[in-house]
Design a protein around this motif. Structure first.
Motif, short mmCIF file in Angstrom:
data_model
loop_
_atom_site.label_atom_id
_atom_site.label_comp_id
_atom_site.label_asym_id
_atom_site.label_seq_id
_atom_site.Cartn_x
_atom_site.Cartn_y
_atom_site.Cartn_z
N LEU A 53 -3.03 12.28 10.41
CA LEU A 53 -2.74 10.77 10.48
C LEU A 53 -2.77 10.35 8.78
O LEU A 53 -2.03 9.46 8.46
N ASN A 54 -3.98 10.73 8.25
CA ASN A 54 -3.95 10.18 6.85
C ASN A 54 -3.04 10.69 6.00
O ASN A 54 -2.42 9.99 5.05
N ILE A 55 -2.83 12.02 6.12
CA ILE A 55 -1.80 12.59 4.84
C ILE A 55 -0.51 12.15 5.16
O ILE A 55 0.38 11.70 4.51
N GLY A 56 -0.02 12.13 6.56
CA GLY A 56 1.22 11.48 6.81
C GLY A 56 1.43 9.99 6.60
O GLY A 56 2.66 9.70 6.19
N LYS A 75 4.25 8.91 3.88
CA LYS A 75 5.44 7.94 4.48
C LYS A 75 6.01 9.00 5.48
O LYS A 75 7.02 8.69 5.98
N ALA A 76 5.26 10.01 6.11
CA ALA A 76 5.94 10.69 7.22
C ALA A 76 5.35 10.03 8.72
O ALA A 76 6.15 10.24 9.55
N LEU A 77 4.20 9.31 8.49
CA LEU A 77 3.92 8.40 9.39
C LEU A 77 3.51 7.22 9.21
O LEU A 77 3.04 6.85 7.87
N PRO A 78 3.27 6.20 10.10
CA PRO A 78 2.78 4.84 9.86
C PRO A 78 1.44 5.04 9.38
O PRO A 78 0.69 5.87 9.67
N LEU A 79 1.01 4.06 8.27
CA LEU A 79 -0.46 4.08 7.96
C LEU A 79 -1.36 3.54 9.14
O LEU A 79 -1.08 2.64 9.88
N THR A 80 -2.50 4.24 9.34
CA THR A 80 -3.45 3.97 10.38
C THR A 80 -4.89 3.53 10.06
O THR A 80 -5.62 3.12 10.82
N GLN A 95 0.75 -1.07 -0.04
CA GLN A 95 0.11 -0.06 0.01
C GLN A 95 0.90 1.33 0.11
O GLN A 95 0.68 2.09 -0.87
N VAL A 96 1.93 1.35 1.01
CA VAL A 96 2.61 2.29 0.99
C VAL A 96 3.43 2.49 -0.39
O VAL A 96 3.49 3.88 -0.77
N LEU A 97 4.02 1.72 -0.92
CA LEU A 97 4.80 1.76 -2.29
C LEU A 97 3.55 2.25 -3.35
O LEU A 97 4.28 3.04 -4.36
#
Length: 466
Positions: free
Chosen positions: A381-384, A388-393, A291-293
């Protein structure tokens, strides 16, 4: 002579002008969306204009209702919320969730229903009537705990989240009910909660609040909803600090949050996988880091100005309609479009904090602060997570992501803030200031009476007779 209706029409002229600009931007985006149809081999029919008519009608109706009701509240929240909702609708259609032809379905009614809910709560709570919610302190607590218990018993897990019947997320309602409970409880015990004995908080008045929160957060942890736990916990700290104005709550709260966060990551493998995928997504590019990639690839493909509505391929982005919808927007309109979206969120959230600071009651201050904190943390939290500035929540983007319960909860929260921005009734202010006039008059008479009594004595002095 202007009538009251003319005065009300002129009063909300700024809101009308801003709303007109927002609708023109939404019209341009929708026409660009329709332009992608022929290129993809789809015919553009007259029925495709119906969603645009519904959105325009809902926004104009909301404004006219506020004008007819002579609403005195804020005039910036409605235009910005309407524009963000229209952007979300267009982005979801491009993500392949609805499609132009299916926009006329029941999903389209969520926006008019949300606007009606916002306006209805704003009008119902104006003139200080929103303070009636502070009387139902334990009702909000009981409703929140009962809701969580029902979700635990009847909920079903899908993609790491727990849903109710019909795949709705009833836990979204906690973002409003817990704000009301926390603000109401602190407002009722504001003075004792503000008095600390050195570095010791007033535990005698604090423990009922902490007990309710401990029960709620425990049930959320059983559902593995770590994102909502983080949102509500930060909201609690913000409301406590804003109401009592004591920095100790923030210091203790952040310390407890750090220790609890480290412990939870050690207990929940779900959270560990999210952190590992955040730190090194290439370690499992087809699994936890996929998902992140994919989101990063879409944003990279967008570049500075984006690939355009007809060139991008947002369907390759996983969960594009909810968690990663920001990546879809960045792929379509690039860094420039993403920056404009961030500016819109900054305007809305800054306005909510400004209205909270202008509230004339402690309950209004804390309730508006709670709403602003929830929306701010949820956006970050969503945009971060997408960037990839924050872990996916798994947290949705307010007013943009797909989700009926999330959209309605946000509009209801905005309606509460609008009611708070309306202020207190004029009669109440007149009654408060009226008793001060007699006291001032008595004081004036008291100061004048010695002078008038001394004057005759001087005139009748026997020295003038000699």
């Amino acid at each position: 002579m202007p009538t009251r209706r003319e005065d009300a029409w002129r009063l909300r002229a700024p809101e009308r002008q801003l709303l007109l600009g927002a609708l023109l931007i939404a019209l341009l985006g929708y026409l660009m969306l329709l332009g992608t149809g022929p290129r993809q081999g789809l015919a553009v029919r007259f029925s495709a204009l119906m969603p645009l008519v519904v959105v325009f009608g809902a926004c104009v109706s909301a404004h006219l209702l506020l004008v007819l009701a002579r609403f005195r509240g804020d005039q910036l929240v409605l235009p910005v919320a309407a524009l963000l909702s229209a952007v979300g609708l267009i982005a979801q259609a491009r993500a392949g969730l609805y499609g132009v032809e299916s926009l006329s379905g029941s999903k389209l009614l969520l926006l008019p229903l949300g606007l009606a809910l916002m306006v209805g709560l704003a009008l119902a709570g104006r003139h200080g009537r929103y303070r009636l919610a502070a009387r139902a302190t334990w009702l909000w607590a009981g409703l929140s705990l009962l809701l969580m218990a029902l979700v635990l018993v009847t909920g079903q897990r899908y993609r790491g989240a727990v849903y109710g019947l019909g795949f709705i997320t009833p836990t979204e309602l906690l973002k409003l009910t817990m704000v009301l409970f926390t603000a109401a409880y602190i407002d009722r015990h504001l003075k004792p909660l503000s008095r600390w004995r050195g570095w010791l908080p007033p535990l005698r008045r604090l423990w009922p609040l902490l007990l309710v929160w401990a029960l709620l957060l425990t049930m959320l942890l059983l559902q593995r909803d770590l994102g909502l736990v983080l949102i509500l916990a930060l909201m609690l700290l913000a409301v406590l600090a804003a109401g009592t104005r004591h920095p100790g709550y923030l210091l203790y709260g952040l310390a407890v949050a750090g220790v609890a966060g480290a412990a939870l990551l050690g207990l929940f493998s779900h959270g560990q996988r999210r952190v590992e995928a955040w730190l090194n997504p290439f370690a499992d590019p087809t699994g936890a880091g996929w998902q992140v990639l994919q989101g990063l690839s879409g944003m990279y493909a967008g570049g500075l100005w984006g690939e355009g509505f007809s060139e991008a391929r947002p369907r390759y982005t996983p969960i594009a309609e909810s968690d990663l919808i920001y990546a879809v927007w960045a792929e379509e309109l690039g860094f420039a479009g993403s920056l404009l979206l961030l500016l819109l969120f900054a305007v809305l959230l800054t306005r909510l904090l400004t209205l909270a600071a202008r509230a004339r009651t402690p309950f209004g201050l804390m309730a508006a602060t709670g709403v602003a904190t929830v929306l701010s943390v949820q956006t970050v939290l969503n945009i971060g997570g997408v960037t990839k500035a924050l872990p996916l929540t798994g947290i949705t983007l307010p007013l943009i992501s797909h989700g009926g319960s999330s959209l309605l909860t946000v509009f209801a929260s905005l309606g509460l803030v609008l009611a708070i921005s309306d202020g207190e009734p004029v009669k109440a202010r007149a009654q408060v200031s009226a008793p001060k006039a007699p006291k001032a008059a008595k004081a004036a008479k008291a100061t004048k009476s010695p002078k008038t009594s001394k004057a005759p004595k001087v005139a009748k002095s026997p020295r003038k007779g000699r």
